[in-house]
Design an enzyme around this catalytic site. Structure first.
Site: not given
Lengths: 408, 408
Positions: A158, A184, A195, A281, A403, A408
């Site tokens: 992803t 992943k 996930t 991340e 995140n 937005t």
């Protein structure tokens, strides 16, 4: 060559992939769920394979996990695994379950295998229904082959920034057995792109029951020991297929090379898990925390995971700050048996805390050590002989950006 | 007026402070541990007060906590509480313990009270020894008075951006009883400036044993339900003194106004806890998560705390993103009994998730709701009658900045 037991060595196959073990083919393509990236993958074995799997501990298990569990419970064998990215098919109610069954039956029909020989997995946004015309397009057009390995490994991603694969070989009864995997991550990366998926293939000969035992042991010391942000997804799954293409004696815990096999499987899991943690991340560094001298291995793993999961430790590593106080804080916060007066903390090779008080150490050396791509923290508890490791990543501005700026 | 039980109302005293209850005086000054801000505080009762306290669950308890526990165990009364900021006197070994005893005896000598009537607390950097000449200077020069309330409340702060105090009054046997508190937070704010401290004073008449019972009940629903970053410090402490200056019948669980007293104490704790959460590192918003319909109150509190502590929920709130998927993820991750098909999630008054699937809702309204200073999330589990609340704050760039840029 890596020495894994007194008697055994394994070889890491540097460019090995999910199709390196004999009798596995794979493929991946763009079926239309994502804008342009590959989003549908298929992994197949030339013959029904023994299977083992572990699933998310979340109370909210997504429909594909239910369907895969049903397949495995019914047949104890799997021959095909279909995966889509972009949409997780989680929190999708009855329609989601119907769609997961349909995703399974499409492959069963196309390749003329029993439905319960097919596993399915999904990863992506929660709460959206799968677009079944696109899944059907993927099922009909994917062409698994030995060379489709990278297409498959890309199709399951992803927001990962890179493919994740690992491959190791060992000798069993004098024959070369290969274990490989693709994964992943990276934790709860992009908002609902939740996930962690891991798929492992091997040409070893082993019954599902024993494969499950070997996998469960490996998971506890690998996938269960990584943390990006302490979150658990609705779709996490690690699935292993063993197709028995190599003609050695059946692997059971009584086989003289059982331990070597289990440890090699664990190496594959650990390798993939570290790649996931490193690609967390916004991460810039891998953090590895080794704990020794714990009352038990469970205690050691708990302390390691607490330290590597601490937001304050993670920000300190990002800031290249040898902040032993935060490590002390995290250790103190764990449920393990710990005695403040007894524990030693090392950052790389420098002792920074001992006997309940800080040690004098070189700040320059600490800055050099913490500027590396992998930062090693070692904690000796002096309580017993238990040991364990956990992996994570630093917490950066980009984590917040990724995140907080979505939608937005 | 706040209705706290069927029969009782309490009044919030808007400008009330730690010295609002009768018979308490306080003071604070700059003794030299910090560059210029106040760093030494003293709180005293005109007579020995009943006492109750709770301490950090960390395995690493700092020396001042040990000394305070010893005082309370020995005398069951406390008349003075000395606090310093800047240095936590944690991870300081034997010398640290000697210094904590010295900090206690300095006040005992100066005010001619038994040593075991004195409690001590410290907050600040871990691993540094207290500079005892400065502590002595503070002890000798602090002048507690009714008007020294704000000096005390300021002296206990570290990187907090504001004073934290709360004051409520209730009637007991027709007489006005006041309960007030001061606190400092905010979680593991500045790197090693770790501690959460809460000090509560009341002029109620109550034995230490019963006060401890009332405090422990209140803590579970207040201080234990806040989280800034999931960390626990070596120095956390909440201490309550009740000096019995108001002449009502002794408060015991048999007293008709017991419940009113306990709930008022809880209100003070909750008020302070929310102020700490709101002033979390880099925080821009308070998040309140209410859980109803849980199998038990414990389950409800566990789910609430899991949601409010989730990095992904915290970043979503910062990003003004009605991301119910992350709330689902956090609920699913909790140890409580939860059924995915049954739970409802509200952001403010809008239902965003129900029966295991997302609901359609107004994004504009959600953005308006999540732009408020306090963001309310309500989760109905439909499992039982348990309820509970937790408070936290959003996760922002400034959190990373504060915690990554220290020492470098």
């Amino acid at each position: 060559m890596i020495q894994i037991t007194d008697a055994h060595k394994v070889v890491k196959v540097e460019d090995g992939t999910i199709t390196s073990p004999k009798g596995f083919v794979a493929g991946g393509l763009h079926c239309g769920l994502r804008r342009s990236k590959k989003d549908y993958g298929l992994l197949m074995s030339v013959q029904p394979a023994s299977v083992a799997a572990v699933y998310t501990q979340s109370h909210f298990q997504a429909p594909p996990l239910k369907v895969t569990q049903e397949s495995i419970a019914s047949s104890q064998k799997i021959q095909a695994l279909a995966v889509n990215s972009a949409i997780a098919n989680a929190c999708t109610g009855k329609e989601g379950l119907v769609n997961a069954y349909k995703m399974r039956s499409l492959i069963a029909e196309r390749y003329v295998v029993p439905e319960d020989y097919v596993a399915v997995a999904s990863t992506g946004v929660i709460g959206q229904q799968l677009e079944m015309d696109k899944i059907e397009h993927g099922s009909m057009n994917v062409q698994p082959s030995k060379e489709g390995d990278h297409d498959f490994q890309k199709a399951i991603l992803t927001t990962d920034t890179c493919e994740k694969s690992a491959c190791y070989q060992l000798e069993v009864d004098g024959k070369t057995v290969t274990i490989a995997g693709a994964a992943k991550g990276s934790g709860m990366i992009h908002p609902n792109m939740a996930t962690m998926l891991g798929f492992i293939t091997t040409d070893a000969k082993i019954e599902s029951e024993h494969l499950q035992y070997a996998l469960s042991q490996s998971i506890d010391k690998s996938f269960n020991q990584i943390t990006v942000d302490g979150e658990t997804s609705t779709n996490d799954m690690v699935l292993t297929m063993a197709n028995g293409t190599i003609d050695h004696q059946d692997l059971t815990p009584q086989h003289s090379q059982w331990e070597a096999f289990q440890k090699t499987l664990q190496l594959v899991c650990e390798d993939l898990a570290k790649q996931i943690a490193k690609d967390g991340e916004g991460a810039t560094k891998l953090i590895e925390v080794n704990v020794t001298g714990a009352l038990s291995d469970e205690d050691a793993r708990a302390v390691a995971k607490k330290v590597v999961g601490s937001n304050l430790v993670k920000t300190a590593v990002y800031g290249v700050d040898a902040n032993w106080g935060r490590i002390v804080g995290a250790i103190g916060h764990s449920d393990a048996q710990v005695n403040a007066e007894n524990c030693d903390i090392y950052i790389e090779s420098q002792l920074v805390f001992s006997n309940g008080t800080p040690c004098s150490f070189s700040e320059d050396q600490a800055i050099a050590d913490m500027s590396k791509e992998t930062v090693m923290i070692h904690i000796e508890l002096h309580e017993g002989t238990g040991s364990g490791t956990a992996w994570g990543c630093d917490l950066t501005y980009d984590y917040v950006k990724i995140n907080a700026s979505y939608r937005t």
